[in-house]
Design a protein around this motif. Structure first.
Motif, PDB file in Angstrom:
ATOM      1  N   GLY A 365      29.619   2.710 -34.825  1.00 14.27           N
ATOM      2  CA  GLY A 365      29.130   4.054 -34.559  1.00 14.27           C
ATOM      3  C   GLY A 365      28.056   4.034 -33.491  1.00 14.27           C
ATOM      4  O   GLY A 365      26.992   3.448 -33.687  1.00 14.27           O
ATOM      5  N   TRP A 366      28.345   4.659 -32.348  1.00 11.22           N
ATOM      6  CA  TRP A 366      27.441   4.575 -31.209  1.00 11.22           C
ATOM      7  C   TRP A 366      27.226   5.953 -30.603  1.00 11.22           C
ATOM      8  O   TRP A 366      27.996   6.886 -30.813  1.00 11.22           O
ATOM      9  CB  TRP A 366      28.028   3.669 -30.120  1.00 11.22           C
ATOM     10  N   GLU A 367      26.184   6.027 -29.799  1.00  7.92           N
ATOM     11  CA  GLU A 367      26.020   7.204 -28.949  1.00  7.92           C
ATOM     12  C   GLU A 367      27.116   7.157 -27.873  1.00  7.92           C
ATOM     13  O   GLU A 367      27.704   6.109 -27.610  1.00  7.92           O
ATOM     14  CB  GLU A 367      24.631   7.207 -28.309  1.00  7.92           C
ATOM     15  N   GLU A 368      27.328   8.286 -27.238  1.00  6.27           N
ATOM     16  CA  GLU A 368      28.473   8.422 -26.335  1.00  6.27           C
ATOM     17  C   GLU A 368      28.447   7.413 -25.197  1.00  6.27           C
ATOM     18  O   GLU A 368      29.488   6.864 -24.819  1.00  6.27           O
ATOM     19  CB  GLU A 368      28.513   9.850 -25.767  1.00  6.27           C
ATOM     20  N   HIS A 369      27.264   7.142 -24.625  1.00  9.25           N
ATOM     21  CA  HIS A 369      27.228   6.262 -23.460  1.00  9.25           C
ATOM     22  C   HIS A 369      27.608   4.827 -23.842  1.00  9.25           C
ATOM     23  O   HIS A 369      28.256   4.132 -23.062  1.00  9.25           O
ATOM     24  CB  HIS A 369      25.852   6.286 -22.789  1.00  9.25           C
ATOM     25  N   VAL A 370      27.267   4.388 -25.057  1.00  9.21           N
ATOM     26  CA  VAL A 370      27.628   3.029 -25.484  1.00  9.21           C
ATOM     27  C   VAL A 370      29.129   2.967 -25.772  1.00  9.21           C
ATOM     28  O   VAL A 370      29.807   2.002 -25.401  1.00  9.21           O
ATOM     29  CB  VAL A 370      26.820   2.601 -26.718  1.00  9.21           C
ATOM     30  N   ARG A 371      29.625   3.987 -26.415  1.00 10.98           N
ATOM     31  CA  ARG A 371      31.056   4.037 -26.695  1.00 10.98           C
ATOM     32  C   ARG A 371      31.867   4.035 -25.385  1.00 10.98           C
ATOM     33  O   ARG A 371      32.906   3.384 -25.281  1.00 10.98           O
ATOM     34  CB  ARG A 371      31.398   5.279 -27.522  1.00 10.98           C
ATOM     35  N   SER A 372      31.363   4.745 -24.382  1.00 16.55           N
ATOM     36  CA  SER A 372      32.045   4.783 -23.084  1.00 16.55           C
ATOM     37  C   SER A 372      32.107   3.394 -22.459  1.00 16.55           C
ATOM     38  O   SER A 372      33.131   3.000 -21.891  1.00 16.55           O
ATOM     39  CB  SER A 372      31.324   5.743 -22.141  1.00 16.55           C
ATOM     40  N   MET A 373      31.000   2.644 -22.563  1.00 15.82           N
ATOM     41  CA  MET A 373      31.008   1.282 -22.038  1.00 15.82           C
ATOM     42  C   MET A 373      32.025   0.418 -22.779  1.00 15.82           C
ATOM     43  O   MET A 373      32.734  -0.390 -22.178  1.00 15.82           O
ATOM     44  CB  MET A 373      29.609   0.668 -22.136  1.00 15.82           C
ATOM     45  N   CYS A 374      32.082   0.575 -24.104  1.00 14.86           N
ATOM     46  CA  CYS A 374      33.047  -0.204 -24.895  1.00 14.86           C
ATOM     47  C   CYS A 374      34.479   0.105 -24.463  1.00 14.86           C
ATOM     48  O   CYS A 374      35.315  -0.801 -24.324  1.00 14.86           O
ATOM     49  CB  CYS A 374      32.863   0.103 -26.383  1.00 14.86           C
ATOM     50  N   VAL A 375      34.770   1.383 -24.261  1.00 14.39           N
ATOM     51  CA  VAL A 375      36.122   1.775 -23.850  1.00 14.39           C
ATOM     52  C   VAL A 375      36.442   1.246 -22.456  1.00 14.39           C
ATOM     53  O   VAL A 375      37.551   0.766 -22.188  1.00 14.39           O
ATOM     54  CB  VAL A 375      36.278   3.310 -23.911  1.00 14.39           C
ATOM     55  N   ASP A 376      35.464   1.293 -21.545  1.00 14.93           N
ATOM     56  CA  ASP A 376      35.654   0.710 -20.213  1.00 14.93           C
ATOM     57  C   ASP A 376      35.967  -0.785 -20.310  1.00 14.93           C
ATOM     58  O   ASP A 376      36.842  -1.303 -19.596  1.00 14.93           O
ATOM     59  CB  ASP A 376      34.407   0.906 -19.363  1.00 14.93           C
ATOM     60  N   LEU A 377      35.267  -1.462 -21.189  1.00 18.78           N
ATOM     61  CA  LEU A 377      35.507  -2.891 -21.378  1.00 18.78           C
ATOM     62  C   LEU A 377      36.919  -3.145 -21.896  1.00 18.78           C
ATOM     63  O   LEU A 377      37.611  -4.063 -21.437  1.00 18.78           O
ATOM     64  CB  LEU A 377      34.473  -3.468 -22.364  1.00 18.78           C
ATOM     65  N   ILE A 378      37.357  -2.337 -22.837  1.00 17.48           N
ATOM     66  CA  ILE A 378      38.707  -2.505 -23.368  1.00 17.48           C
ATOM     67  C   ILE A 378      39.744  -2.306 -22.273  1.00 17.48           C
ATOM     68  O   ILE A 378      40.743  -3.026 -22.197  1.00 17.48           O
ATOM     69  CB  ILE A 378      38.940  -1.528 -24.541  1.00 17.48           C
ATOM     70  N   LYS A 379      39.501  -1.348 -21.400  1.00 17.39           N
ATOM     71  CA  LYS A 379      40.437  -1.101 -20.297  1.00 17.39           C
ATOM     72  C   LYS A 379      40.624  -2.337 -19.428  1.00 17.39           C
ATOM     73  O   LYS A 379      41.749  -2.752 -19.132  1.00 17.39           O
ATOM     74  CB  LYS A 379      39.912   0.036 -19.420  1.00 17.39           C
ATOM     75  N   VAL A 380      39.490  -2.907 -18.984  1.00 18.34           N
ATOM     76  CA  VAL A 380      39.609  -4.033 -18.057  1.00 18.34           C
ATOM     77  C   VAL A 380      40.040  -5.310 -18.777  1.00 18.34           C
ATOM     78  O   VAL A 380      40.753  -6.148 -18.200  1.00 18.34           O
ATOM     79  CB  VAL A 380      38.287  -4.275 -17.291  1.00 18.34           C
TER      80      VAL A 380
END
Length: 407
Positions: A365-380
């Motif tokens: 459970g994260w704030e939006e900006h941390v979750r966005s970084m996680c999703v970016d990481l999953i993409k690459v």
């Protein structure tokens, strides 16, 4: 009988007691939940790896705390009115010692030794010194004058760290130090170069106390030779000194030039190896904080990409860290894999089950900006995982990670 009891017992207002230790708070600080604790007590709680507020048990989105200056002043006033003077700490004797500090150059070391000995006796004595009119100004003047006397310098830094940092008026002490900036910092550098391990720890800890905002942190970082000298203790210092250095670096690196200076001193390699080898959760958290700060400059990202143990150590720690430290780990990985787009690091992270690790981290459970970084990481990492034969299929995500301002 009632009158006798009134003289023997002093009722402590509940507001002045730390919710953890139940003692009168010496240095009250407030968490983001609004609850105030004594600095030493809450620091011990957080150092044990807890990520909750002890009083409310709320999960802490941030483990930072800020001084409660209003409550600090109220406690000081209450202590001054509640505590009768003891025979060994009369006003006359303290006045005499302060006059000697200001006038007796020949016996400055001896006078400071007497005051330090008095301070080591009890917490009550340290509070009396901190609240005594003119003591803070006299000690700062002594610091400015003893840049070549190690015995005097060590006693001064002890008094600054153990007496004034814990019990004094933070705003006033910082103002006094920065008003005499060059002389005071010359003395602290002298201690870092020539002092005992104990006095070096006290000096680094006091420097961290001084770095309370951007301007003070910038001023400290710009002191010639200071950052490289302190960073050297990561290699040559003991565990307690290294931890003090990591905490200091995590708050003082506010400018690009400071980050670049540390990168050039080899701090990325030193911190990466500490992160890989340390058994202390507290040390690991502080390592991740330093790496996250250094990752905001291009030179830092380049150094981390070139250090073989860096990304691997971060991946290893990210799922074990408390929430704030895990966020720092995500910042480092995102900076290397997404912002820099370093293929070698990306592939290395993917081979270490990076996608699974990030997916696990996202469950917290994260704030939006941390979750966005996680999703970016999953993409690459998804593409890297396919190239490595892992064959992981994930959905399509669209994110915006605009919160980081790389330099």
């Amino acid at each position: 009988m009632a009158k006798i009891r009134e003289k023997l017992y002093v009722s402590v207002p509940s507001l002045f007691r730390c919710p953890i230790s139940m003692d009168v708070m010496q240095s009250p600080v407030s968490l983001c939940t609004g609850v105030t604790y004594d600095r030493a007590s809450i620091q011990r709680w957080l150092d044990l790896g807890h990520d909750t507020c002890p009083a409310t048990m709320q999960v802490l989105p941030s483990k930072d705390f800020i001084p409660n200056l209003t409550l600090h002043r109220l406690i000081r006033l209450w202590l001054l009115s509640a505590e009768p003077p003891s025979p060994d700490s009369s006003a006359d004797s303290l006045h005499s010692l302060l006059r000697q500090i200001q006038t007796a150059d020949d016996d400055l070391a001896g006078t400071l030794s007497k005051i330090a000995e008095f301070a080591t006796t009890s917490g009550e004595n340290r509070r009396k010194l901190a609240y005594f009119p003119g003591f803070d100004a006299a000690i700062v003047r002594a610091l400015a004058r003893c840049s070549s006397r190690i015995d005097a310098s060590e006693n001064v830094i002890y008094l600054l760290d153990s007496v004034l940092r814990e019990n004094g008026n933070p705003e006033k002490i910082r103002r006094l130090i920065f008003d005499a900036r060059q002389q005071c910092f010359d003395s602290m550098i002298f201690i870092l170069q020539n002092g005992s391990s104990k006095s070096k720890i006290e000096t680094v800890r006091f420097l961290e106390f001084l770095a309370c905002d951007f301007q003070s942190s910038k001023s400290i970082a710009e002191t010639q030779g200071l950052l490289s000298l302190v960073a050297g203790f990561l290699k040559d210092g003991g565990e307690e000194l290294r931890e003090a250095v990591l905490l200091f670096l995590g708050v003082v690196l506010v400018t690009r030039s400071a980050k670049v200076e540390l990168v050039n001193c080899g701090v990325v390699e030193l911190v990466s190896k500490l992160l890989r080898d340390c058994s202390s959760a507290k040390t690991a958290e502080r390592c991740l904080r330093v790496l996250a700060v250094v990752a905001t400059c291009a030179e830092g990202r380049e150094a981390m990409a070139a250090e073989p143990s860096c990304a691997a150590a971060v991946v290893e720690r990210v799922t074990k860290a408390v929430k704030v430290a895990a966020e720092d780990a995500v910042v480092v990985l995102w900076s290397l894999c997404c912002l820099s787009g370093n293929v070698k690091v990306r592939d290395d992270v993917a081979k270490r089950n990076g996608v699974a690790v990030i997916l696990l981290v996202m469950q917290r459970g994260w704030e939006e900006h941390v979750r966005s970084m996680c999703v970016d990481l999953i993409k690459v990492l998804k593409g890297a995982s396919k190239n490595n034969g892992l064959g992981l299929e994930l959905g399509t995500y669209d994110t915006k990670t605009t919160h980081i301002k790389p330099c």
